[in-house]
Design a protein around this motif. Structure first.
Motif, PDB file in Angstrom:
ATOM      1  N   PRO A  50       0.834  -1.201   0.000  1.00  0.00           N
ATOM      2  CA  PRO A  50       0.000   0.000   0.000  1.00  0.00           C
ATOM      3  C   PRO A  50       0.867   1.248   0.000  1.00  0.00           C
ATOM      4  O   PRO A  50       1.864   1.323   0.713  1.00  0.00           O
ATOM      5  N   GLU A  51       0.502   2.195  -0.833  1.00  0.00           N
ATOM      6  CA  GLU A  51       1.208   3.474  -0.863  1.00  0.00           C
ATOM      7  C   GLU A  51       0.611   4.343   0.234  1.00  0.00           C
ATOM      8  O   GLU A  51      -0.599   4.493   0.319  1.00  0.00           O
ATOM      9  N   VAL A  52       1.436   4.914   1.044  1.00  0.00           N
ATOM     10  CA  VAL A  52       0.980   5.730   2.161  1.00  0.00           C
ATOM     11  C   VAL A  52       0.699   7.135   1.662  1.00  0.00           C
ATOM     12  O   VAL A  52       1.490   7.701   0.914  1.00  0.00           O
ATOM     13  N   VAL A  53      -0.419   7.709   2.096  1.00  0.00           N
ATOM     14  CA  VAL A  53      -0.782   9.071   1.738  1.00  0.00           C
ATOM     15  C   VAL A  53      -1.022   9.848   3.030  1.00  0.00           C
ATOM     16  O   VAL A  53      -1.807   9.432   3.871  1.00  0.00           O
ATOM     17  N   ALA A  54      -0.311  10.955   3.196  1.00  0.00           N
ATOM     18  CA  ALA A  54      -0.434  11.803   4.384  1.00  0.00           C
ATOM     19  C   ALA A  54      -1.094  13.123   3.998  1.00  0.00           C
ATOM     20  O   ALA A  54      -0.891  13.615   2.887  1.00  0.00           O
ATOM     21  N   PRO A  55      -1.859  13.719   4.898  1.00  0.00           N
ATOM     22  CA  PRO A  55      -2.536  14.974   4.568  1.00  0.00           C
ATOM     23  C   PRO A  55      -1.623  16.201   4.579  1.00  0.00           C
ATOM     24  O   PRO A  55      -1.992  17.237   4.050  1.00  0.00           O
ATOM     25  N   VAL A  56      -0.454  16.100   5.197  1.00  0.00           N
ATOM     26  CA  VAL A  56       0.476  17.234   5.270  1.00  0.00           C
ATOM     27  C   VAL A  56       1.862  16.795   4.812  1.00  0.00           C
ATOM     28  O   VAL A  56       2.192  15.616   4.847  1.00  0.00           O
ATOM     29  N   ALA A  57       2.668  17.770   4.391  1.00  0.00           N
ATOM     30  CA  ALA A  57       4.019  17.478   3.907  1.00  0.00           C
ATOM     31  C   ALA A  57       4.893  16.947   5.040  1.00  0.00           C
ATOM     32  O   ALA A  57       4.725  17.326   6.194  1.00  0.00           O
ATOM     33  N   PRO A  58       5.841  16.074   4.710  1.00  0.00           N
ATOM     34  CA  PRO A  58       6.749  15.577   5.752  1.00  0.00           C
ATOM     35  C   PRO A  58       7.745  16.644   6.174  1.00  0.00           C
ATOM     36  O   PRO A  58       8.045  17.561   5.415  1.00  0.00           O
ATOM     37  N   PRO A  59       8.274  16.528   7.382  1.00  0.00           N
ATOM     38  CA  PRO A  59       9.324  17.466   7.821  1.00  0.00           C
ATOM     39  C   PRO A  59      10.598  17.257   7.005  1.00  0.00           C
ATOM     40  O   PRO A  59      10.728  16.270   6.274  1.00  0.00           O
ATOM     41  N   ALA A  60      11.529  18.165   7.155  1.00  0.00           N
ATOM     42  CA  ALA A  60      12.827  18.030   6.479  1.00  0.00           C
ATOM     43  C   ALA A  60      13.547  16.798   7.025  1.00  0.00           C
ATOM     44  O   ALA A  60      13.412  16.475   8.205  1.00  0.00           O
ATOM     45  N   PRO A  61      14.309  16.101   6.175  1.00  0.00           N
ATOM     46  CA  PRO A  61      15.030  14.912   6.662  1.00  0.00           C
ATOM     47  C   PRO A  61      16.065  15.284   7.719  1.00  0.00           C
ATOM     48  O   PRO A  61      16.596  16.390   7.733  1.00  0.00           O
ATOM     49  N   TYR A  62      16.320  14.336   8.612  1.00  0.00           N
ATOM     50  CA  TYR A  62      17.385  14.502   9.599  1.00  0.00           C
ATOM     51  C   TYR A  62      18.733  14.334   8.921  1.00  0.00           C
ATOM     52  O   TYR A  62      18.866  13.571   7.969  1.00  0.00           O
ATOM     53  N   ALA A  63      19.732  15.023   9.430  1.00  0.00           N
ATOM     54  CA  ALA A  63      21.102  14.788   8.985  1.00  0.00           C
ATOM     55  C   ALA A  63      21.637  13.665   9.868  1.00  0.00           C
ATOM     56  O   ALA A  63      21.890  13.857  11.046  1.00  0.00           O
ATOM     57  N   GLU A  64      21.739  12.484   9.306  1.00  0.00           N
ATOM     58  CA  GLU A  64      22.146  11.317  10.075  1.00  0.00           C
ATOM     59  C   GLU A  64      23.658  11.150  10.089  1.00  0.00           C
ATOM     60  O   GLU A  64      24.326  11.438   9.099  1.00  0.00           O
ATOM     61  N   ALA A  65      24.165  10.660  11.190  1.00  0.00           N
ATOM     62  CA  ALA A  65      25.579  10.298  11.279  1.00  0.00           C
ATOM     63  C   ALA A  65      25.690   8.863  10.758  1.00  0.00           C
ATOM     64  O   ALA A  65      25.087   7.948  11.312  1.00  0.00           O
TER      65      ALA A  65
END
Length: 125
Positions: A50-65
């Protein structure tokens, strides 16, 4: 100690106590639920997932170590925002052994009908 001994000489206090106990029992049965609204639509994504659909935009990605690979040849699969339970949650990246003849297509979000659609997160030829 029985209640009639506690309230001896105060006949009006017993009905008030019983009313307070009844009110607290009724209020304890209240349920806290999210605001009503249309649930996100589910669409068939890649390979029947299933493709997930959200009503609002996602936050900015985390800068991962990025940690050290567990063995030579492993590739880093970056983290992503997932949608569930009415909110976004960050899923941390991880190391994975590559599949011969395939490359990793990272997860992404794109605005579309009914909200923001999540795509990717799969090995492609």
């Amino acid at each position: 100690m029985p209640l009639n001994q506690i309230f001896r000489g105060q006949p009006r206090a017993m009905p008030a106590l019983l009313a307070a106990v009844a009110a607290s029992l009724c209020l304890s049965a209240c349920v806290v639920a999210p605001l009503p609204g249309p649930p996100p639509a589910q669409y068939q994504g890649y390979q029947g997932e299933p493709e997930v659909v959200a009503p609002v935009a996602p936050p900015a990605p985390y800068a991962e170590a990025i940690t050290v690979a567990p063995a030579p040849g492993y590739i880093w699969i970056g983290g992503f925002w997932s949608w569930g339970g009415g909110r976004y949650a960050w899923n941390a990246g991880h190391w994975e052994r590559p599949r011969p003849g395939y490359h990793w297509a990272p997860r992404s979000w794109a605005q579309g009908p009914h909200g923001w659609h999540q795509h990717g997160g799969r090995w492609e030829r």
